[in-house]
Design an enzyme around this catalytic site. Structure first.
Site, PDB file in Angstrom:
ATOM      1  N   GLY A 268       0.811  -1.214   0.000  1.00  0.00           N
ATOM      2  CA  GLY A 268       0.000   0.000   0.000  1.00  0.00           C
ATOM      3  C   GLY A 268       0.841   1.259   0.000  1.00  0.00           C
ATOM      4  O   GLY A 268       2.046   1.227  -0.223  1.00  0.00           O
ATOM      5  N   VAL A 269       0.160   2.360   0.242  1.00  0.00           N
ATOM      6  CA  VAL A 269       0.840   3.648   0.259  1.00  0.00           C
ATOM      7  C   VAL A 269       1.316   3.965   1.680  1.00  0.00           C
ATOM      8  O   VAL A 269       0.799   3.423   2.644  1.00  0.00           O
ATOM      9  CB  VAL A 269      -0.089   4.779  -0.214  1.00  0.00           C
ATOM     10  CG1 VAL A 269      -0.214   4.748  -1.717  1.00  0.00           C
ATOM     11  CG2 VAL A 269      -1.452   4.679   0.436  1.00  0.00           C
ATOM     12  N   GLY A 270       2.279   4.851   1.797  1.00  0.00           N
ATOM     13  CA  GLY A 270       2.667   5.346   3.114  1.00  0.00           C
ATOM     14  C   GLY A 270       4.012   4.830   3.586  1.00  0.00           C
ATOM     15  O   GLY A 270       4.706   4.073   2.909  1.00  0.00           O
ATOM     16  N   ASN A 271       4.367   5.295   4.772  1.00  0.00           N
ATOM     17  CA  ASN A 271       5.703   5.049   5.294  1.00  0.00           C
ATOM     18  C   ASN A 271       5.918   3.601   5.722  1.00  0.00           C
ATOM     19  O   ASN A 271       7.006   3.060   5.598  1.00  0.00           O
ATOM     20  CB  ASN A 271       5.950   5.970   6.485  1.00  0.00           C
ATOM     21  CG  ASN A 271       5.937   7.422   6.033  1.00  0.00           C
ATOM     22  OD1 ASN A 271       6.520   7.761   5.013  1.00  0.00           O
ATOM     23  ND2 ASN A 271       5.254   8.268   6.785  1.00  0.00           N
ATOM     24  N   GLU A 293      -0.294  -1.579  -7.029  1.00  0.00           N
ATOM     25  CA  GLU A 293      -0.880  -0.391  -7.658  1.00  0.00           C
ATOM     26  C   GLU A 293       0.125   0.708  -7.867  1.00  0.00           C
ATOM     27  O   GLU A 293       0.116   1.419  -8.844  1.00  0.00           O
ATOM     28  CB  GLU A 293      -1.944   0.200  -6.727  1.00  0.00           C
ATOM     29  CG  GLU A 293      -3.200  -0.548  -6.671  1.00  0.00           C
ATOM     30  CD  GLU A 293      -4.053   0.018  -5.563  1.00  0.00           C
ATOM     31  OE1 GLU A 293      -4.918  -0.705  -5.104  1.00  0.00           O
ATOM     32  OE2 GLU A 293      -3.862   1.170  -5.153  1.00  0.00           O
ATOM     33  N   ASN A 383      -8.739   8.839   3.570  1.00  0.00           N
ATOM     34  CA  ASN A 383      -8.448   8.829   2.127  1.00  0.00           C
ATOM     35  C   ASN A 383      -9.496   8.063   1.316  1.00  0.00           C
ATOM     36  O   ASN A 383      -9.974   8.557   0.307  1.00  0.00           O
ATOM     37  CB  ASN A 383      -7.091   8.173   1.854  1.00  0.00           C
ATOM     38  CG  ASN A 383      -5.957   8.882   2.567  1.00  0.00           C
ATOM     39  OD1 ASN A 383      -5.896  10.102   2.586  1.00  0.00           O
ATOM     40  ND2 ASN A 383      -5.068   8.114   3.174  1.00  0.00           N
ATOM     41  N   GLY A 387      -7.234   0.504  -3.223  1.00  0.00           N
ATOM     42  CA  GLY A 387      -7.261  -0.851  -3.762  1.00  0.00           C
ATOM     43  C   GLY A 387      -7.188  -1.915  -2.691  1.00  0.00           C
ATOM     44  O   GLY A 387      -7.139  -3.106  -3.005  1.00  0.00           O
ATOM     45  N   LYS A 407      -2.060   9.029  17.586  1.00  0.00           N
ATOM     46  CA  LYS A 407      -2.154  10.278  18.365  1.00  0.00           C
ATOM     47  C   LYS A 407      -1.506  10.133  19.747  1.00  0.00           C
ATOM     48  O   LYS A 407      -2.162  10.306  20.786  1.00  0.00           O
ATOM     49  CB  LYS A 407      -3.621  10.733  18.492  1.00  0.00           C
ATOM     50  CG  LYS A 407      -4.375  10.866  17.173  1.00  0.00           C
ATOM     51  CD  LYS A 407      -3.900  12.016  16.330  1.00  0.00           C
ATOM     52  CE  LYS A 407      -4.591  12.024  14.962  1.00  0.00           C
ATOM     53  NZ  LYS A 407      -3.833  12.739  13.924  1.00  0.00           N
TER      54      LYS A 407
END
Ligand code: 0RQ
Length: 503
Positions: A268-271, A293, A383, A387, A407
């Site tokens: 997936g996306v992100g760090n 993707e 977001n 996918g 948080k």
């Protein structure tokens, strides 16, 4: 200009972004290119935003429906949201201005599996598509289009829209020519045929997009980079999550359920996704493949060092350094990367056939393994599902990853009941936090709850979850999926009221 727009007929339709934006009418449904900040039109949407602002200044309402591949950038989603020019938007988005207005109730937003968008448009579920605005790298002498840094739903928008505006972006490297594989074999049921792809590296289509030249009402030139973000340096938490996952893969190899080369990876996306990719290299894996993707920096690195042999995707999402590296070694990457329409990169048939290992971030999971990928406290979208569902439902094995708290510890990512469900308990095989990994395969709901409490929850929240589970076991009417319904969402309510899920 001749090199980029080699078709005389289309060259004669060259005009300014303002002239092209003047062709757009209020209420139109517009299919735009763009996927995770790559390959979106950069000039016309901004000119349109100015036109909309002027109309609103005169007291005339002006808003359109926007359909994209996935997230775009401030020049598109941001500018049009700020101008009040979006009445409806689908699918995935990540722009703060747009998100704020969606959560404020001003913009209607529909979150769709990214693999479903093209076929739902083709089925007519999304209504008529008036206009396509698509960024391309170049137009060939015969009018075929060299796609840009994302393919997304461009084939579908070009096919279905009544009119087309092309944005030729001089900033996109001509070396992209040959990297794409556009499959024109999808059809409506009952006329579908098997999609002839059996390996992530297979090419089953052609390198260019086609468009009915009579539909092209404008060609606009642009010269601007994609939205490029920076990735955070890999922190301890991401490194720990990646470590647990890599150890699990090793365990699966020893157990004979996976081979040394694993199976095609989706990340997936992100760090955290970036950290997992780095972890695979450090873990000594070589000759892997990706059927995913998005190509992030981490993926380029793995291609460069041989960890990944070939990667199939629909888009890039790179940092400034990633873009430099990509442009420097574009010959290598063109051999190793294939960009496809998202209806193919995310296709259920292919994800299932290839046995893709899905690895995605999540917002929260509950005791029984249901996963929320999208909503804070059940009502505010971050977001979108992207996918993740295409891979979770259809893949060989679906892993969801998250730090155990958010948080600064005020939120537990493991809760009695998720406040929104994107992936049901049936679609989730493995949950990972920095605390450890819960392997949920073959477990009943109560067995899953014990694994999640013991392996994934943060020590601050573990006793609270255990207490909820124990009391639910005692007092719940049904003991298959024990719950205290009046209390199930009380952690979220407490967070909204006090700023912390802790009592
Ligand atoms: O917000 O920055 O304001 O603090 O969510 O969280 O931990 O930075 O993690 O970047 O991996 O994103 C699910 C959003 C995770 C992402 C999600 C808050 C947190 C922070 C981001 P702040 P992190 P990530 C293929 C797959 C759906 C789409 C998908 C996502 C922000 O992975 O969008 O998988 N997934 N696509 O503080 C309240 C919680 C929270 C929380 C995190 N429990 N409650 N806020 N946050 N957990 C790619 C595509 O489809 C395109």
């Amino acid at each position: 200009t001749k090199e980029r727009i080699a078709h005389a007929g289309l060259a004669s339709r060259l005009m300014s972004a303002e002239q092209a934006a003047a062709l757009i009418e209020p209420g139109m449904a517009v299919g735009m290119s763009g996927f995770t900040g790559a390959g979106y039109p950069k000039a016309v949407p901004q000119a349109l935003a100015a036109r909309i602002e002027a109309a609103r200044g005169r007291g005339e309402p002006f808003a359109i429906r926007i359909l994209t591949g996935a997230s775009t950038a401030p020049e598109l989603d941001g500018a049009l949201a700020r101008a009040g020019g979006i009445e409806f938007r689908l699918p995935y988005q990540s722009d703060p201005e747009l998100r704020g207005r969606i959560n404020g109730g001003q913009i209607e937003y529909m979150d769709v599996h990214l693999g479903h968008v093209a076929q739902h448009a083709l089925f007519g579920f999304l209504g008529r598509i008036d206009l396509a605005i698509v960024e391309v790298t170049a137009i060939l002498p015969d009018g075929r289009l060299v796609p840009s840094t994302s393919v997304g739903n461009n084939k579908t928008w070009l096919d279905l829209a009544d009119k087309v505006i092309l944005e030729v972006n001089h900033r996109q490297p001509l070396g992209l020519d040959g990297m794409h594989d556009i499959y024109y074999g999808t059809a409506k049921p009952p006329h579908r045929k098997p999609i002839p792809l059996t390996h992530p590296g297979d090419r089953i289509g052609e390198p260019y997009l086609k468009v009915d030249l009579d539909k092209v009402v404008a060609v606009v030139e642009s010269d601007a980079p994609d939205r490029i973000g920076r990735f955070a340096p890999i922190d301890e938490v991401s490194r720990a999550i990646a470590g647990h996952l890599v150890e699990f893969f090793r365990h699966e190899i020893r157990a004979g359920r996976l081979g040394e080369r694993l199976l095609p990876l989706q990340s997936g996306v992100g760090n955290i996704a970036n950290a997992v990719l780095a972890g695979l290299h450090e873990g000594g894996f070589r000759g892997l493949t990706a059927f995913t993707e998005v190509i992030q920096d981490g993926m380029l690195e793995l291609i460069g060092n041989g960890t990944i042999e070939v990667a199939s995707a629909t888009s890039f999402s790179l940092s400034p350094e990633g873009v430099e590296e990509f442009n420097r070694n574009i010959e290598l990457y063109r051999r190793k990367i294939i960009l496809r329409p998202q209806e193919i990169s995310n296709h259920a048939e292919l994800v299932r056939r290839l046995g893709v290992i899905g690895m995605n971030g999540m917002v929260e999971a509950d005791l029984y393994g249901n996963v929320n990928s999208t909503h804070v406290c059940g009502t505010s979208i971050i977001n979108g599902i992207g996918g993740s569902g295409d891979f979770a439902r259809n893949g060989f094995m679906s892993c969801f990853l998250s730090p155990s708290t958010a948080k600064n510890g005020a939120i537990s990512a493991f809760v009695p009941m998720v406040s929104h469900v994107d992936h049901t308990e049936h679609d989730v095989a493995v949950l990972v936090s920095e605390q450890g990994l819960a392997d949920l395969r073959g477990l009943s709901p109560k067995q899953r709850a014990r694994a999640i409490i013991n392996h994934c929850a943060h020590p601050d929240y573990r006793p609270l979850l255990q207490d909820y589970f124990d009391r639910a076991m005692r007092d719940s009417k049904g003991r298959h999926t024990p719950h205290l319904l009046a209390e199930a969402l009380s952690w979220h309510q407490r967070y909204l009221e006090t700023g912390s899920m802790k009592p």
